[in-house]
Design a protein around this motif. Structure first.
Motif, mmCIF file in Angstrom:
data_model
loop_
_atom_site.group_PDB
_atom_site.id
_atom_site.type_symbol
_atom_site.label_atom_id
_atom_site.label_comp_id
_atom_site.label_asym_id
_atom_site.label_seq_id
_atom_site.Cartn_x
_atom_site.Cartn_y
_atom_site.Cartn_z
ATOM 1 N N GLU A 1 0.824 -1.212 0.000
ATOM 2 C CA GLU A 1 0.000 0.000 0.000
ATOM 3 C C GLU A 1 0.859 1.263 0.000
ATOM 4 O OE1 GLU A 1 -3.100 0.024 -0.651
ATOM 5 O OE2 GLU A 1 -3.489 -2.110 -0.371
ATOM 6 N N LEU A 2 1.963 1.249 0.744
ATOM 7 C CA LEU A 2 2.847 2.418 0.770
ATOM 8 C C LEU A 2 3.511 2.648 -0.591
ATOM 9 C CD1 LEU A 2 4.446 1.998 4.293
ATOM 10 C CD2 LEU A 2 3.002 3.913 3.531
ATOM 11 N N LYS A 3 3.852 1.568 -1.271
ATOM 12 C CA LYS A 3 4.422 1.721 -2.622
ATOM 13 C C LYS A 3 3.385 2.330 -3.562
ATOM 14 C CE LYS A 3 7.990 -1.808 -2.358
ATOM 15 N NZ LYS A 3 8.446 -3.138 -2.796
ATOM 16 N N GLY A 4 2.129 1.906 -3.421
ATOM 17 C CA GLY A 4 1.065 2.496 -4.223
ATOM 18 C C GLY A 4 0.885 3.973 -3.897
ATOM 19 N N ALA A 5 0.904 4.299 -2.599
ATOM 20 C CA ALA A 5 0.781 5.703 -2.183
ATOM 21 C C ALA A 5 1.956 6.517 -2.707
ATOM 22 C CB ALA A 5 0.715 5.796 -0.656
ATOM 23 N N GLN B 1 5.004 13.111 0.670
ATOM 24 C CA GLN B 1 5.830 12.128 -0.033
ATOM 25 C C GLN B 1 7.023 11.721 0.836
ATOM 26 O OE1 GLN B 1 4.707 10.824 -2.684
ATOM 27 N NE2 GLN B 1 6.406 9.668 -3.496
ATOM 28 N N SER B 2 7.593 12.664 1.527
ATOM 29 C CA SER B 2 8.712 12.379 2.425
ATOM 30 C C SER B 2 8.273 11.438 3.546
ATOM 31 C CB SER B 2 9.245 13.695 3.001
ATOM 32 O OG SER B 2 10.250 13.445 3.948
ATOM 33 N N ARG B 3 7.079 11.659 4.109
ATOM 34 C CA ARG B 3 6.549 10.795 5.173
ATOM 35 C C ARG B 3 6.262 9.386 4.642
ATOM 36 N NH1 ARG B 3 6.606 13.360 10.343
ATOM 37 N NH2 ARG B 3 4.433 13.207 10.851
ATOM 38 N N ILE B 4 5.745 9.311 3.435
ATOM 39 C CA ILE B 4 5.480 8.002 2.833
ATOM 40 C C ILE B 4 6.798 7.239 2.689
ATOM 41 C CG2 ILE B 4 4.774 6.811 0.712
ATOM 42 C CD1 ILE B 4 2.667 9.081 0.350
ATOM 43 N N ASN B 5 7.827 7.910 2.188
ATOM 44 C CA ASN B 5 9.136 7.270 2.020
ATOM 45 C C ASN B 5 9.715 6.819 3.359
ATOM 46 O OD1 ASN B 5 9.204 7.499 -0.790
ATOM 47 N ND2 ASN B 5 10.067 9.559 -0.695
ATOM 48 N N ASP B 6 9.581 7.656 4.397
ATOM 49 C CA ASP B 6 10.058 7.283 5.732
ATOM 50 C C ASP B 6 9.316 6.058 6.253
ATOM 51 O OD1 ASP B 6 11.792 9.435 5.711
ATOM 52 O OD2 ASP B 6 10.543 10.698 7.013
ATOM 53 N N THR C 1 -6.100 12.485 -7.624
ATOM 54 C CA THR C 1 -4.824 11.833 -7.340
ATOM 55 C C THR C 1 -4.546 11.868 -5.847
ATOM 56 O OG1 THR C 1 -3.979 12.480 -9.500
ATOM 57 C CG2 THR C 1 -2.352 11.860 -7.849
ATOM 58 N N THR C 2 -4.784 13.003 -5.221
ATOM 59 C CA THR C 2 -4.596 13.144 -3.777
ATOM 60 C C THR C 2 -5.485 12.167 -3.022
ATOM 61 O OG1 THR C 2 -3.986 15.474 -4.004
ATOM 62 C CG2 THR C 2 -4.721 14.755 -1.829
ATOM 63 N N LEU C 3 -6.723 12.030 -3.452
ATOM 64 C CA LEU C 3 -7.640 11.102 -2.795
ATOM 65 C C LEU C 3 -7.193 9.653 -2.967
ATOM 66 C CD1 LEU C 3 -11.066 12.768 -3.626
ATOM 67 C CD2 LEU C 3 -9.893 12.712 -1.411
ATOM 68 N N ARG D 1 -4.664 4.853 -0.295
ATOM 69 C CA ARG D 1 -3.589 3.871 -0.110
ATOM 70 C C ARG D 1 -2.896 4.078 1.231
ATOM 71 N NH1 ARG D 1 -2.433 1.140 -5.116
ATOM 72 N NH2 ARG D 1 -1.252 -0.292 -3.817
ATOM 73 N N MET D 2 -2.716 5.332 1.621
ATOM 74 C CA MET D 2 -2.085 5.620 2.905
ATOM 75 C C MET D 2 -2.950 5.114 4.060
ATOM 76 S SD MET D 2 -0.652 9.429 1.886
ATOM 77 C CE MET D 2 -0.930 10.071 3.494
ATOM 78 N N ASP D 3 -4.247 5.288 3.949
ATOM 79 C CA ASP D 3 -5.152 4.808 4.999
ATOM 80 C C ASP D 3 -5.095 3.282 5.109
ATOM 81 O OD1 ASP D 3 -5.935 7.402 5.535
ATOM 82 O OD2 ASP D 3 -7.808 7.259 4.385
ATOM 83 N N LYS D 4 -5.067 2.604 3.972
ATOM 84 C CA LYS D 4 -4.960 1.133 3.982
ATOM 85 C C LYS D 4 -3.631 0.706 4.604
ATOM 86 C CE LYS D 4 -7.890 0.286 -0.035
ATOM 87 N NZ LYS D 4 -7.903 -0.127 -1.456
ATOM 88 N N ALA D 5 -2.565 1.413 4.267
ATOM 89 C CA ALA D 5 -1.252 1.104 4.836
ATOM 90 C C ALA D 5 -1.276 1.296 6.351
ATOM 91 C CB ALA D 5 -0.174 1.992 4.210
ATOM 92 N N GLN D 6 -1.903 2.360 6.802
ATOM 93 C CA GLN D 6 -1.977 2.636 8.247
ATOM 94 C C GLN D 6 -2.694 1.500 8.973
ATOM 95 O OE1 GLN D 6 -0.539 5.303 9.878
ATOM 96 N NE2 GLN D 6 -1.087 4.183 11.720
ATOM 97 N N ARG D 7 -3.784 0.996 8.396
ATOM 98 C CA ARG D 7 -4.503 -0.124 9.025
ATOM 99 C C ARG D 7 -3.627 -1.371 9.079
ATOM 100 N NH1 ARG D 7 -8.686 2.382 6.241
ATOM 101 N NH2 ARG D 7 -8.637 0.943 4.472
#
Length: 146
Positions: free
Chosen positions: A30-34, A112-117, A49-51, A56-62
């Protein structure tokens, strides 16, 4: 009898490790998708695109929350057999509010930086759990095959 008890604890730890790995791998996906949607967003993707990225970020968080749960179980099982474990997965806020309501280059770059981290942390946790799982499986084999 002690070997049977140890074997039982090892198997419980292996089950927890496998469940944590499943969640970590799903979070990684999911993070790779985000991350991919984030790249599009950086180049002017717009609100849709933001949505998609935030979905994807929400799915990754779960998935990360599930992984944390199973990592706690794994930690408990490892304590039962006197094996220390130190894995920490903290993702924190993804700056969702700023990204959705102040959609712009700076907010997109920060997200994007947070997603990468988060992706790096999940990958590191995944590698550590794989290492622990391998050791547990070796220990299980040694107990079974003496």
């Amino acid at each position: 009898m002690a070997n049977q008890d140890t074997l039982k604890e090892i198997r419980e730890a292996i089950t927890a490790a496998n469940r944590a790995l499943d969640s970590l791998e799903n979070a990684q996906h999911e993070l790779k998708g985000a991350k991919n949607w984030g790249i599009v967003d950086l180049f002017g993707g717009g609100m849709l695109t933001t949505l998609f990225k935030h979905g994807r970020m929400d799915k990754a968080q779960r998935q990360i929350e599930d992984a944390k749960y199973y990592l706690q179980i794994l930690k408990k099982e490892l304590r039962d057999i006197d094996v220390p474990m130190n894995i920490n997965v903290e993702v924190g806020s993804f700056l969702s509010f700023a990204d959705l309501f102040f959609d712009g280059m700076v907010a997109d770059w920060l997200v994007q930086s947070r997603i990468n981290d988060a992706l790096r942390q999940v990958e590191a946790a995944n590698a550590r759990v794989l290492e622990i799982l391998g050791n547990l499986q070796l220990w299980e084999d040694q107990l079974l095959n003496g």
